[in-house]
Scaffold this motif. Structure first.
Motif, PDB file in Angstrom:
ATOM      1  N   ARG A   1       0.829  -1.203   0.000  1.00 59.91           N
ATOM      2  CA  ARG A   1       0.000   0.000   0.000  1.00 59.91           C
ATOM      3  C   ARG A   1       0.866   1.257   0.000  1.00 59.91           C
ATOM      4  O   ARG A   1       0.572   2.224  -0.704  1.00 59.91           O
ATOM      5  N   ARG A   2       1.969   1.239   0.761  1.00 59.98           N
ATOM      6  CA  ARG A   2       2.882   2.387   0.779  1.00 59.98           C
ATOM      7  C   ARG A   2       3.531   2.582  -0.577  1.00 59.98           C
ATOM      8  O   ARG A   2       3.646   3.703  -1.077  1.00 59.98           O
ATOM      9  N   TRP A   3       3.936   1.485  -1.231  1.00 56.91           N
ATOM     10  CA  TRP A   3       4.531   1.579  -2.563  1.00 56.91           C
ATOM     11  C   TRP A   3       3.538   2.109  -3.587  1.00 56.91           C
ATOM     12  O   TRP A   3       3.898   2.889  -4.468  1.00 56.91           O
ATOM     13  N   VAL A   4       2.273   1.688  -3.491  1.00 57.38           N
ATOM     14  CA  VAL A   4       1.246   2.190  -4.405  1.00 57.38           C
ATOM     15  C   VAL A   4       1.079   3.693  -4.209  1.00 57.38           C
ATOM     16  O   VAL A   4       0.967   4.444  -5.174  1.00 57.38           O
ATOM     17  N   THR A   5       1.086   4.147  -2.963  1.00 56.33           N
ATOM     18  CA  THR A   5       0.964   5.577  -2.680  1.00 56.33           C
ATOM     19  C   THR A   5       2.165   6.337  -3.222  1.00 56.33           C
ATOM     20  O   THR A   5       2.015   7.410  -3.808  1.00 56.33           O
ATOM     21  N   GLU A   6       3.358   5.791  -3.059  1.00 60.57           N
ATOM     22  CA  GLU A   6       4.562   6.432  -3.577  1.00 60.57           C
ATOM     23  C   GLU A   6       4.538   6.513  -5.103  1.00 60.57           C
ATOM     24  O   GLU A   6       5.020   7.477  -5.684  1.00 60.57           O
ATOM     25  N   GLU A   7       3.990   5.505  -5.738  1.00 62.17           N
ATOM     26  CA  GLU A   7       3.948   5.450  -7.200  1.00 62.17           C
ATOM     27  C   GLU A   7       2.893   6.394  -7.772  1.00 62.17           C
ATOM     28  O   GLU A   7       2.992   6.814  -8.908  1.00 62.17           O
ATOM     29  N   GLY A   8       1.889   6.730  -6.988  1.00 55.68           N
ATOM     30  CA  GLY A   8       0.777   7.555  -7.461  1.00 55.68           C
ATOM     31  C   GLY A   8      -0.407   6.656  -7.745  1.00 55.68           C
ATOM     32  O   GLY A   8      -0.508   6.088  -8.836  1.00 55.68           O
ATOM     33  N   HIS A   9      -1.290   6.509  -6.765  1.00 48.50           N
ATOM     34  CA  HIS A   9      -2.325   5.482  -6.836  1.00 48.50           C
ATOM     35  C   HIS A   9      -3.324   5.697  -7.967  1.00 48.50           C
ATOM     36  O   HIS A   9      -3.733   4.733  -8.602  1.00 48.50           O
ATOM     37  N   GLN A  10      -3.706   6.923  -8.272  1.00 49.14           N
ATOM     38  CA  GLN A  10      -4.709   7.108  -9.317  1.00 49.14           C
ATOM     39  C   GLN A  10      -4.186   6.721 -10.692  1.00 49.14           C
ATOM     40  O   GLN A  10      -4.877   6.060 -11.469  1.00 49.14           O
ATOM     41  N   GLU A  11      -2.968   7.107 -11.006  1.00 48.13           N
ATOM     42  CA  GLU A  11      -2.375   6.741 -12.295  1.00 48.13           C
ATOM     43  C   GLU A  11      -2.158   5.229 -12.379  1.00 48.13           C
ATOM     44  O   GLU A  11      -2.355   4.621 -13.423  1.00 48.13           O
ATOM     45  N   LEU A  12      -1.760   4.636 -11.261  1.00 50.26           N
ATOM     46  CA  LEU A  12      -1.517   3.197 -11.220  1.00 50.26           C
ATOM     47  C   LEU A  12      -2.816   2.413 -11.399  1.00 50.26           C
ATOM     48  O   LEU A  12      -2.863   1.436 -12.150  1.00 50.26           O
ATOM     49  N   TYR A  13      -3.897   2.841 -10.731  1.00 45.93           N
ATOM     50  CA  TYR A  13      -5.194   2.173 -10.869  1.00 45.93           C
ATOM     51  C   TYR A  13      -5.710   2.277 -12.303  1.00 45.93           C
ATOM     52  O   TYR A  13      -6.259   1.326 -12.849  1.00 45.93           O
ATOM     53  N   GLU A  14      -5.533   3.448 -12.910  1.00 48.57           N
ATOM     54  CA  GLU A  14      -5.988   3.641 -14.285  1.00 48.57           C
ATOM     55  C   GLU A  14      -5.190   2.763 -15.252  1.00 48.57           C
ATOM     56  O   GLU A  14      -5.761   2.160 -16.167  1.00 48.57           O
ATOM     57  N   ALA A  15      -3.885   2.666 -15.034  1.00 46.92           N
ATOM     58  CA  ALA A  15      -3.053   1.813 -15.892  1.00 46.92           C
ATOM     59  C   ALA A  15      -3.459   0.348 -15.737  1.00 46.92           C
ATOM     60  O   ALA A  15      -3.528  -0.396 -16.727  1.00 46.92           O
ATOM     61  N   ARG A  16      -3.772  -0.079 -14.520  1.00 41.08           N
ATOM     62  CA  ARG A  16      -4.224  -1.454 -14.286  1.00 41.08           C
ATOM     63  C   ARG A  16      -5.566  -1.714 -14.975  1.00 41.08           C
ATOM     64  O   ARG A  16      -5.786  -2.749 -15.597  1.00 41.08           O
ATOM     65  N   ARG A  17      -6.486  -0.741 -14.891  1.00 40.34           N
ATOM     66  CA  ARG A  17      -7.789  -0.892 -15.525  1.00 40.34           C
ATOM     67  C   ARG A  17      -7.645  -0.995 -17.041  1.00 40.34           C
ATOM     68  O   ARG A  17      -8.273  -1.842 -17.681  1.00 40.34           O
ATOM     69  N   LEU A  18      -6.790  -0.164 -17.632  1.00 39.30           N
ATOM     70  CA  LEU A  18      -6.574  -0.225 -19.078  1.00 39.30           C
ATOM     71  C   LEU A  18      -5.924  -1.539 -19.488  1.00 39.30           C
ATOM     72  O   LEU A  18      -6.241  -2.102 -20.545  1.00 39.30           O
ATOM     73  N   TYR A  19      -5.010  -2.046 -18.661  1.00 45.08           N
ATOM     74  CA  TYR A  19      -4.368  -3.333 -18.941  1.00 45.08           C
ATOM     75  C   TYR A  19      -5.405  -4.454 -18.936  1.00 45.08           C
ATOM     76  O   TYR A  19      -5.431  -5.301 -19.834  1.00 45.08           O
ATOM     77  N   LEU A  20      -6.275  -4.471 -17.930  1.00 43.43           N
ATOM     78  CA  LEU A  20      -7.310  -5.504 -17.851  1.00 43.43           C
ATOM     79  C   LEU A  20      -8.293  -5.386 -19.010  1.00 43.43           C
ATOM     80  O   LEU A  20      -8.737  -6.391 -19.566  1.00 43.43           O
ATOM     81  N   LYS A  21      -8.623  -4.157 -19.368  1.00 46.39           N
ATOM     82  CA  LYS A  21      -9.553  -3.953 -20.476  1.00 46.39           C
ATOM     83  C   LYS A  21      -8.960  -4.464 -21.784  1.00 46.39           C
ATOM     84  O   LYS A  21      -9.675  -5.004 -22.619  1.00 46.39           O
ATOM     85  N   ALA A  22      -7.659  -4.336 -21.956  1.00 44.50           N
ATOM     86  CA  ALA A  22      -7.009  -4.782 -23.188  1.00 44.50           C
ATOM     87  C   ALA A  22      -6.769  -6.286 -23.207  1.00 44.50           C
ATOM     88  O   ALA A  22      -6.767  -6.896 -24.275  1.00 44.50           O
ATOM     89  N   THR A  23      -6.571  -6.904 -22.046  1.00 43.80           N
ATOM     90  CA  THR A  23      -6.204  -8.320 -22.020  1.00 43.80           C
ATOM     91  C   THR A  23      -7.328  -9.222 -21.539  1.00 43.80           C
ATOM     92  O   THR A  23      -7.698 -10.172 -22.213  1.00 43.80           O
TER      93      THR A  23
END
Length: 92
Positions: free
Chosen positions: A42-64
């Motif tokens: 959870r700390r790493w997700v916050t450091e990475e920027g959670h909104q951008e990370l969640y959106e990238a994950r959603r786009l990845y799932l949508k594509a695959t």
């Protein structure tokens, strides 16, 4: 253990965390991959920027995984060919 009066340093975020999070999601697979607990993830997700990370994950799932679009909050009417809910409203 650190000497008295000092605190231990946090485990740094790995360089490949973003790619692995996008591919695996936030779950047991990612936790076991890094041999850590959910608080560190959870700390790493916050450091990475959670909104951008969640959106990238959603786009990845949508594509695959969901090529016809994300499933959303739709109710499932059919399970194994059986209708769960009648289309007709019945007045009692």
């Amino acid at each position: 253990m650190p000497p008295p009066g000092e605190t231990a340093a946090y485990r740094p975020k790995p360089a490949d965390f973003r790619d692995n999070y996008i591919a695996m999601g936030f779950g047991d697979e990612l936790r076991e991959h890094y041999c850590t607990n959910y608080r560190v993830l959870r700390r790493w997700v916050t450091e990475e920027g959670h909104q951008e990370l969640y959106e990238a994950r959603r786009l990845y799932l949508k594509a695959t995984k969901w090529p016809n679009g994300a499933p959303g909050n739709r109710k499932r009417r059919y399970v194994l060919g059986q209708t769960l809910v009648s289309k007709r409203k019945v007045d009692i």
